[in-house]
Motif scaffolding. Structure first.
Motif, PDB file in Angstrom:
ATOM      1  N   PRO A 198      31.387   1.045  42.397  1.00 48.98           N
ATOM      2  CA  PRO A 198      31.699   2.383  42.921  1.00 48.98           C
ATOM      3  C   PRO A 198      32.702   2.272  44.055  1.00 48.98           C
ATOM      4  N   ILE A 199      33.665   3.206  44.120  1.00 45.49           N
ATOM      5  CA  ILE A 199      34.767   3.081  45.079  1.00 45.49           C
ATOM      6  C   ILE A 199      34.367   3.633  46.442  1.00 45.49           C
ATOM      7  N   GLY A 200      33.550   4.703  46.468  1.00 49.34           N
ATOM      8  CA  GLY A 200      33.129   5.277  47.734  1.00 49.34           C
ATOM      9  C   GLY A 200      34.198   6.154  48.362  1.00 49.34           C
ATOM     10  N   GLY A 201      33.951   6.561  49.615  1.00 51.89           N
ATOM     11  CA  GLY A 201      34.892   7.446  50.308  1.00 51.89           C
ATOM     12  C   GLY A 201      35.097   8.718  49.510  1.00 51.89           C
ATOM     13  N   PRO A 202      36.362   9.143  49.355  1.00 48.39           N
ATOM     14  CA  PRO A 202      36.610  10.387  48.599  1.00 48.39           C
ATOM     15  C   PRO A 202      36.224  10.255  47.126  1.00 48.39           C
ATOM     16  N   TYR A 203      35.921   9.029  46.684  1.00 51.23           N
ATOM     17  CA  TYR A 203      35.600   8.791  45.269  1.00 51.23           C
ATOM     18  C   TYR A 203      34.097   8.763  45.018  1.00 51.23           C
ATOM     19  N   ARG A 204      33.264   9.096  46.045  1.00 56.24           N
ATOM     20  CA  ARG A 204      31.825   8.872  45.853  1.00 56.24           C
ATOM     21  C   ARG A 204      31.237   9.757  44.762  1.00 56.24           C
ATOM     22  N   GLU A 205      31.915  10.875  44.410  1.00 55.19           N
ATOM     23  CA  GLU A 205      31.410  11.730  43.330  1.00 55.19           C
ATOM     24  C   GLU A 205      32.092  11.429  41.985  1.00 55.19           C
ATOM     25  N   VAL A 206      32.845  10.319  41.919  1.00 57.62           N
ATOM     26  CA  VAL A 206      33.553   9.970  40.682  1.00 57.62           C
ATOM     27  C   VAL A 206      32.725   8.942  39.922  1.00 57.62           C
ATOM     28  N   PHE A 207      32.191   9.362  38.766  1.00 53.82           N
ATOM     29  CA  PHE A 207      31.343   8.469  37.986  1.00 53.82           C
ATOM     30  C   PHE A 207      32.022   8.134  36.668  1.00 53.82           C
ATOM     31  N   GLY A 208      31.462   7.135  35.974  1.00 56.84           N
ATOM     32  CA  GLY A 208      32.074   6.658  34.741  1.00 56.84           C
ATOM     33  C   GLY A 208      32.164   7.719  33.667  1.00 56.84           C
ATOM     34  N   ARG A 209      31.129   8.581  33.587  1.00 54.90           N
ATOM     35  CA  ARG A 209      31.170   9.605  32.534  1.00 54.90           C
ATOM     36  C   ARG A 209      30.525  10.885  33.023  1.00 54.90           C
ATOM     37  N   ASN A 210      31.158  12.016  32.686  1.00 52.61           N
ATOM     38  CA  ASN A 210      30.700  13.325  33.127  1.00 52.61           C
ATOM     39  C   ASN A 210      30.894  14.327  32.014  1.00 52.61           C
ATOM     40  N   ILE A 211      30.094  15.401  32.038  1.00 57.45           N
ATOM     41  CA  ILE A 211      30.343  16.562  31.196  1.00 57.45           C
ATOM     42  C   ILE A 211      30.694  17.711  32.137  1.00 57.45           C
ATOM     43  N   VAL A 212      31.827  18.362  31.912  1.00 63.48           N
ATOM     44  CA  VAL A 212      32.234  19.443  32.817  1.00 63.48           C
ATOM     45  C   VAL A 212      32.679  20.652  32.005  1.00 63.48           C
ATOM     46  N   GLU A 213      32.822  21.789  32.716  1.00 61.68           N
ATOM     47  CA  GLU A 213      33.391  22.992  32.095  1.00 61.68           C
ATOM     48  C   GLU A 213      34.885  22.761  31.864  1.00 61.68           C
ATOM     49  N   PRO A 214      35.448  23.429  30.827  1.00 53.20           N
ATOM     50  CA  PRO A 214      36.871  23.205  30.515  1.00 53.20           C
ATOM     51  C   PRO A 214      37.823  23.592  31.637  1.00 53.20           C
ATOM     52  N   GLN A 215      37.364  24.439  32.574  1.00 49.29           N
ATOM     53  CA  GLN A 215      38.271  24.879  33.648  1.00 49.29           C
ATOM     54  C   GLN A 215      38.383  23.856  34.766  1.00 49.29           C
ATOM     55  N   ARG A 216      37.570  22.789  34.722  1.00 49.84           N
ATOM     56  CA  ARG A 216      37.517  21.850  35.853  1.00 49.84           C
ATOM     57  C   ARG A 216      38.693  20.908  35.837  1.00 49.84           C
ATOM     58  N   ARG A 217      39.896  21.461  36.069  1.00 48.29           N
ATOM     59  CA  ARG A 217      41.107  20.678  35.987  1.00 48.29           C
ATOM     60  C   ARG A 217      41.191  19.639  37.094  1.00 48.29           C
ATOM     61  N   GLU A 218      40.362  19.799  38.137  1.00 49.06           N
ATOM     62  CA  GLU A 218      40.460  18.854  39.254  1.00 49.06           C
ATOM     63  C   GLU A 218      40.013  17.440  38.871  1.00 49.06           C
TER      64      GLU A 218
END
Lengths: 275, 51
Positions: free
Chosen positions: A192-212
Motif C-alpha cells: 500500500p502506498i499510503g498518504g493521498p493513496y490510502r484509499e486506493v485499493f487493488g480492485r473496486n466497484i464504483v458508479e459510472p460517474q466516478r471519473r476521479e
C-alpha cells in the motif's frame, strides 16, 4: 342400424379457420419470432462482435509492429495517435486472449478494436495514472476476467522502447494489515502506498460517474498532489457486473519494474513473462 | 404468417425447402450484419468507460 327416431343430421360444417383465429395465430408466430430475434441478439453481442473485433485487433497489432520496426529503442517512444495502437498489454495471470494491443482513445469504435487509453491520462511509465478501458463481455472481452486478478498480479505494458511491469495493489481487505516482509517475493514494490493513496485499493466497484478514479492520484482532485510526489499507477476500467453497464470495475496497479528494450535483442522478454 | 409464405413459395417440395432455408439465412445475416450493429449504440449496455 340407424334408428328411425333420430332426426337426419346435417353434415359437419367445413373446417375453415375464421378471421379471429388467423389473427391470433399470426400474433403467436410474431411473438415466437421476436423471441428468436432476441436470442440471436444475445449471440450477436457475445460472439459475433468478438469476430469483428478480432479482425480489428489483428489489424491494429500489425500496424503497431510495422510502426515499432521504424523506432530504435534508443529513441523516445512515439506519441500515440487517436484510434491507433501504441502499446501491448500482457496479464500473465489471465489466459483470456492476452496480450492485447492498446489503442489511443476510449470512443466506442476504438474500444471495438481492443483496450483503449483514456486520452490525457499518463502514458506507460509516467508519473500519474495510465488509465485504460476495455469491454467486459463481447468484442473479445479483453477485460472480461478482471475480477480474477488478485493483489501483486503482474500487468506488463510493452512500448516501442521499454517494458513496464505494474502489479495490482493490495485489495481492500488486505491493505490494513499488509506486512511487506511477510508478502511473497513477487509483491516487492506493490505494498500500500499510503498518504493521498490510502484509499486506493487493488480492485473496486464504483458508479459510472466516478471519473476521479482515473485522476493522476485516484480519488483526489487534479493538481492537489504535485507531479514529483505522484506514484506511477495503471488503472483498468470495465463494466460490472458482466453483461451490464450498471457499475464499473476498477483495478489499480503500481509500477514495480521497468526494462529498456535492447536494439539487437528484440526477442528479450521480461522474466515476469517467462523471458 | 409462415404458412402464408410457405404456400407462396414456387416449385416442388425440395425447391421450396431450399428457398425457405435461404430466406431464413438471409434474414439472420441481415439482422447480424445490418440491423444489430445499427441498433446496438441505442441500447444502454456495453460501455465500459467512465462518464
Amino acid at each position: 342400424m340407424v334408428s328411425l327416431d333420430t332426426p337426419p343430421q346435417a353434415p359437419p360444417p367445413e373446417r375453415r379457420p375464421g378471421r379471429p383465429r388467423a389473427v391470433l395465430r399470426g400474433f403467436g408466430e410474431g411473438l415466437i419470432t421476436l423471441g428468436l430475434v432476441v436470442l440471436l441478439f444475445v449471440f450477436y453481442e457475445v460472439q459475433v462482435t468478438s469476430w469483428f473485433s478480432a479482425r480489428q485487433q489483428a489489424d491494429a497489432t500489425q500496424r503497431l509492429r510495422d510502426r515499432w520496426r521504424e523506432v530504435s529503442p534508443e529513441d523516445r517512444a512515439p506519441e500515440p495517435i487517436p484510434g491507433r495502437g501504441f502499446a501491448r498489454l500482457y496479464v500473465p495471470a489471465l489466459d483470456s486472449g492476452f496480450p492485447f494491443t492498446v489503442l489511443e482513445g476510449t470512443d466506442q469504435d476504438t474500444l471495438a478494436a481492443g483496450p483503449g487509453h483514456y486520452t490525457g491520462t499518463a502514458l506507460p511509465g509516467e508519473r500519474g495514472n495510465f488509465a485504460l478501458a476495455g469491454h467486459r463481455s463481447g468484442r473479445m472481452a479483453p477485460f472480461g476476467d478482471l475480477d480474477r486478478l488478485g493483489s501483486c498480479d503482474a500487468m506488463v505494458v510493452e512500448t516501442a522502447t521499454e517494458w513496464y511491469v505494474y502489479r495490482v495493489l493490495p485489495l481492500r481487505g488486505e491493505a490494513a494489515d499488509w506486512a511487506p516482509e511477510a508478502a511473497p517475493e513477487r509483491c516487492a514494490g506493490a505494498a500500500p502506498i499510503g498518504g493521498p493513496y490510502r484509499e486506493v485499493f487493488g480492485r473496486n466497484i464504483v458508479e459510472p460517474q466516478r471519473r476521479e478514479v482515473i485522476h493522476p492520484v485516484p480519488g483526489v482532485s487534479r493538481g492537489t498532489v504535485p507531479e514529483q510526489w505522484r506514484s506511477r499507477l495503471i488503472t483498468l476500467t470495465t463494466c460490472h457486473p458482466r453483461y451490464s453497464a450498471e457499475k464499473r470495475m476498477i483495478v489499480h496497479g503500481v509500477l514495480t519494474k521497468r526494462y529498456p528494450k535492447v536494439a539487437d535483442r528484440p526477442d528479450l522478454r521480461p522474466p515476469e513473462l517467462g523471458g | 404468417m409462415y404458412a402464408w409464405i410457405w404456400r407462396r413459395l414456387p416449385g416442388p417440395l425440395a425447391v421450396r425447402a431450399v428457398t425457405a432455408l435461404l430466406l431464413v439465412v438471409g434474414v439472420i445475416a441481415l439482422l447480424l450484419f445490418v440491423v444489430f450493429p445499427a441498433v446496438e449504440p441505442l441500447l444502454p449496455f456495453g460501455d465500459p468507460t467512465l462518464e
